[in-house]
Enzyme design. Sequence first.
Site, short mmCIF file in Angstrom:
data_model
loop_
_atom_site.label_atom_id
_atom_site.label_comp_id
_atom_site.label_asym_id
_atom_site.label_seq_id
_atom_site.Cartn_x
_atom_site.Cartn_y
_atom_site.Cartn_z
N TYR A 148 0.84 -1.17 0.14
CA TYR A 148 -0.07 0.18 -0.09
C TYR A 148 0.92 1.37 -0.11
CZ TYR A 148 -3.81 3.04 1.46
OH TYR A 148 -4.89 4.05 1.65
N GLY A 151 2.99 1.37 -3.20
CA GLY A 151 2.02 1.46 -4.35
C GLY A 151 1.55 3.04 -4.38
N VAL A 191 -11.95 2.40 13.96
CA VAL A 191 -13.06 3.02 14.64
C VAL A 191 -14.25 2.08 14.26
CG1 VAL A 191 -14.45 5.01 13.94
CG2 VAL A 191 -12.20 5.46 14.08
N PHE A 194 -14.19 -0.91 16.64
CA PHE A 194 -14.36 -0.63 18.33
C PHE A 194 -15.93 -0.20 18.36
CE2 PHE A 194 -10.07 1.31 19.72
CZ PHE A 194 -9.44 -0.19 19.59
N ARG A 280 0.95 9.56 14.33
CA ARG A 280 0.44 10.07 13.22
C ARG A 280 -0.43 11.22 13.40
NH1 ARG A 280 -2.38 6.02 9.46
NH2 ARG A 280 -0.20 5.48 8.71
N1 UDP Z 1 -6.08 -0.96 15.91
C1 UDP Z 1 -6.30 -1.65 17.12
N2 UDP Z 1 -7.66 -2.51 17.17
C2 UDP Z 1 -8.19 -2.82 16.21
C3 UDP Z 1 -7.86 -2.15 14.77
C4 UDP Z 1 -6.95 -1.48 14.93
O1 UDP Z 1 -5.78 -1.59 18.24
O2 UDP Z 1 -9.38 -3.55 16.31
C5 UDP Z 1 -4.89 -0.22 15.86
C6 UDP Z 1 -3.96 -0.61 14.87
O3 UDP Z 1 -2.90 -1.45 15.16
C7 UDP Z 1 -3.30 1.10 14.66
C8 UDP Z 1 -4.51 1.70 14.67
O4 UDP Z 1 -5.19 1.00 15.48
O5 UDP Z 1 -2.48 1.33 15.54
C9 UDP Z 1 -5.36 2.53 13.32
O6 UDP Z 1 -5.40 1.25 12.70
P1 UDP Z 1 -6.25 1.35 11.47
O7 UDP Z 1 -6.33 -0.25 10.81
O8 UDP Z 1 -7.55 1.89 11.83
O9 UDP Z 1 -5.61 2.17 10.37
P2 UDP Z 1 -3.81 2.64 10.21
O10 UDP Z 1 -3.67 3.94 10.73
O11 UDP Z 1 -2.99 1.79 10.77
O12 UDP Z 1 -3.98 2.71 8.67
#
Ligand code: UDP
Length: 320
Positions: A148, A151, A191, A194, A280
């Site tokens: 990703y 890419g 999001v 959760f 981030r």
């Molecule tokens: N994450 C988490 N639990 C979940 C899904 C994601 O703790 O059920 C964490 C993931 O490891 C990352 C952050 O939440 O640190 C954001 O993850 P997401 O997949 O939404 O997007 P990313 O920013 O990693 O592309």
Amino acid sequence: MKTILITGGTGFLGSNLCTRLINEGNRVICVDNNYTGRMQNVSEIINHPNFRFIEHDICEPLSISDEKIDQIYNMACPASPPAYQGSYAIKTTKTCVFGAINMLELAKKHKARILQTSTSEVYGEPLVHPQVESYRGNVNPDGIRACYDEGKRCAESLFFDYHRHEGVDIKVIRIFNTYGPKMDPKDGRVVSNFICQALKGEDITIYGDGSQTRSFCYVDDLIEAMVRMMNSPADFTGPVNTGNPGEFTVKELAEKVIAKIKGPSKIVYKPLPKDDPTQRRPDITLAKTKLGWEPSIQLDEGLNKTIEYFKTELRRLKEI
Ligand code: UDP
């Protein structure tokens, strides 16, 4: 009225953009292979006389000869880490690279303006915080996120080369984490996971210790930034960061969701996926200056709207 083609038009962001552009009186051509997009997302506009759906994979060239396209939003790509780290890994790189070439060729043929939805992932595990557009990033080229991240980086380079060498009118935005209605409950992002876990009374899965941070932008704010960027003066190509600079730890997000939904869910900790960025947050000075844009919906309000959406969606799917 403009004719606007949107690749990834049945996805989370693409479908929100289709609806907005149809409501503003445009003609919309929605292109998607529905790998991660869902027809459900365009159900309200599918029969609108100005809406046309083309099932197509942008890894293959696309020819539109019966109407002149004015603008293209190139949004097609699996965007959730579980999707692009799983069976779609190679497909993700192909979609980014072949998809960019095919859509840039289409833009060139139609003399259309084309906007690329790039990503905060081009910064990788950022060593500069908050991230400014001039930061060149820290991406692991061999890791599980590379399909990703690299890419999307390659797609950016293609956009700028088509601009320099072929005179294509381009726009590039870098999207930070975005959430809101039309997200797929199964998509696996933080999001949606959760909220769906809390609504179902399941445990909330934090990966790692939850100290990693993200900045969450509500979808309506993001779509506004995209439309402003698309219609900005031609000499402003970007790249420009689009996101909400409010920064939260993943644990704070979990606690907010639990407090709002008030079910029996407890936090459980799971292993942190490899190369998961530690922090981030976008620096949005450029978007503020050039587009007069900043987000207006903060996390609490956006979460409330998103929880309402997921309640309806999970009831529709008979999951609650
Ligand atoms: N994450 C988490 N639990 C979940 C899904 C994601 O703790 O059920 C964490 C993931 O490891 C990352 C952050 O939440 O640190 C954001 O993850 P997401 O997949 O939404 O997007 P990313 O920013 O990693 O592309």
